[in-house]
Design an enzyme around this catalytic site. Structure first.
Site, PDB file in Angstrom:
ATOM      1  CG  HIS A  42       4.511  33.275  42.691  1.00 13.76           C
ATOM      2  ND1 HIS A  42       4.827  33.496  41.374  1.00 13.76           N
ATOM      3  CD2 HIS A  42       5.037  32.055  42.997  1.00 13.76           C
ATOM      4  CE1 HIS A  42       5.490  32.458  40.901  1.00 13.76           C
ATOM      5  NE2 HIS A  42       5.646  31.582  41.863  1.00 13.76           N
TER       6      HIS A  42
HETATM    7  C1  BDR Z   1       0.699  31.031  42.570  1.00 16.27           C
HETATM    8  O1  BDR Z   1       0.385  29.650  42.717  1.00 16.27           O
HETATM    9  C2  BDR Z   1       0.817  29.189  43.972  1.00 16.27           C
HETATM   10  O2  BDR Z   1       1.678  28.112  43.818  1.00 16.27           O
HETATM   11  C3  BDR Z   1       1.487  30.333  44.678  1.00 16.27           C
HETATM   12  O3  BDR Z   1       1.137  30.344  46.055  1.00 16.27           O
HETATM   13  C4  BDR Z   1       0.994  31.556  43.960  1.00 16.27           C
HETATM   14  O4  BDR Z   1      -0.190  32.060  44.539  1.00 16.27           O
HETATM   15  C5  BDR Z   1       1.823  31.174  41.575  1.00 16.27           C
HETATM   16  O5  BDR Z   1       1.438  30.691  40.322  1.00 16.27           O
END
Ligand code: BDR
Ligand code: CA
Length: 311
Positions: free
Chosen positions: A239
């Site tokens: 992500h």
């Molecule tokens: C986001 O939430 C966190 O778990 C990850 O680091 C990312 O920034 C994804 O939904």
């Protein structure tokens, strides 16, 4: 052209750590500071992870600041099921011995550096947006000092915490509302694209083969994610690194300009990023939204980004 000045604001986090490494070895940018926020795990862990990571990798000169330990309004909830109890999965970094936290809190450090950089500073925001919102409330002129915000958060459709909300936005939807409405140019990299590309074992093996501390750590984090995936958890989704890719390797994404606001009150829709794709609200676009990713290009870019730690 000189390196673009960046601050990374994050809730480190397995995928945050990989995004940080991609940025540290990227010759297009200069990381001016790393600031932490409550999110994936409690703030004491996200902060310590940043400190430990930078000392471990030898980035002694990059300031690390502590930020908000709770959302302005929202959900005090952690994603330790995804990131492990201290945020880095099964990995324990050596505790930093020399490096200490900056004297300034995150929002003040961001403001100071933004002034020093005279309108050139870019922010990579890969956790809940609390620190940036606090900075905007305390220093409204921040909006004229930040060149661009690249954030991981939200989704055009769906969510990963509720039916309509993505984690970073859901944790502090009021902060996200403040930031998205700030007038700062920004790019949203949401679940629509971040769930469409996953790193594979072959990437991990090639990253490990570069033989550096960063390469080994990144491969260890990826291998933790593969085990998590095989046990029914989240895949090796990058992500946060994808938000950084939007900044330095935009060729791997397709983006379009839209008006976006964040729902921060709805009973069922709190944390929803309302992306006005059909122009129903009649408001001018306030950001670029990533809609598609080229998985092969992105994963190869990320693999090479960390392999650059080999010099
Ligand atoms: C986001 O939430 C966190 O778990 C990850 O680091 C990312 O920034 C994804 O939904
Ligand atoms: Ca994150």
């Amino acid at each position: 052209m000189g390196r673009r000045p960046f601050i990374i604001d994050c809730d480190t986090g397995t995928d945050d750590a990989i995004a940080i490494m991609a940025a540290l070895y990227c010759d297009q940018v200069e990381i001016k500071a790393i600031t932490s926020v409550n999110g994936n795990v409690a703030h004491k862990y996200t902060s310590q992870n940043n400190l430990d990571l930078l000392e471990y990798l030898g980035f002694d000169d990059i300031p690390v600041a502590k930020g908000a330990d709770r959302p302005m309004l929202g959900n005090f909830f952690h994603a330790d099921g995804t990131h492990g109890s201290t945020g880095l999965g099964s990995i324990t970094l050596p505790k930093a011995r020399k490096k200490t936290f900056d004297d300034q809190i995150a929002s003040e450090l961001i403001y100071r550096i933004a002034k020093e950089e005279k309108g050139e500073l870019e922010l990579l925001v890969i956790g809940p947006m609390t620190n940036i919102a606090i900075c905007l409330l305390e220093h409204p002129d921040l909006k004229d000092l930040v060149k661009h915000i690249w954030f991981m958060g939200g989704a055009v459709i769906g969510g990963n915490v509720t039916t309509t909300a993505e984690f970073n936005i859901w944790v502090d939807p009021l902060a996200a509302h403040i930031v998205t409405q700030s007038g700062i140019p920004q790019t949203m990299v949401g679940l629509d694209v971040t769930t469409a590309a996953a790193m594979k074992e072959e990437h991990s093996a090639r990253i490990r083969a570069c033989g550096t501390k960063a390469g080994t750590l990144c491969a260890d984090l990826l291998d933790y994610m593969f085990i998590r995936r095989d046990q029914g958890g989240e895949d090796a989704l990058m992500h946060d690194a994808m938000a950084f890719a939007a900044a330095v390797y935009p060729e791997c994404l397709e983006c379009k300009d839209y008006y976006v606001d964040v729902e921060y009150t709805g009973e069922y829709t709190k944390g929803h990023t309302a992306v006005d794709r059909r122009g129903k609200l009649g408001r001018p676009a306030n950001m670029s939204v990533a809609l598609k990713v080229d998985e092969d290009r992105f994963c190869s870019w990320l693999m090479d980004a960390v392999r650059k730690s080999a010099g």
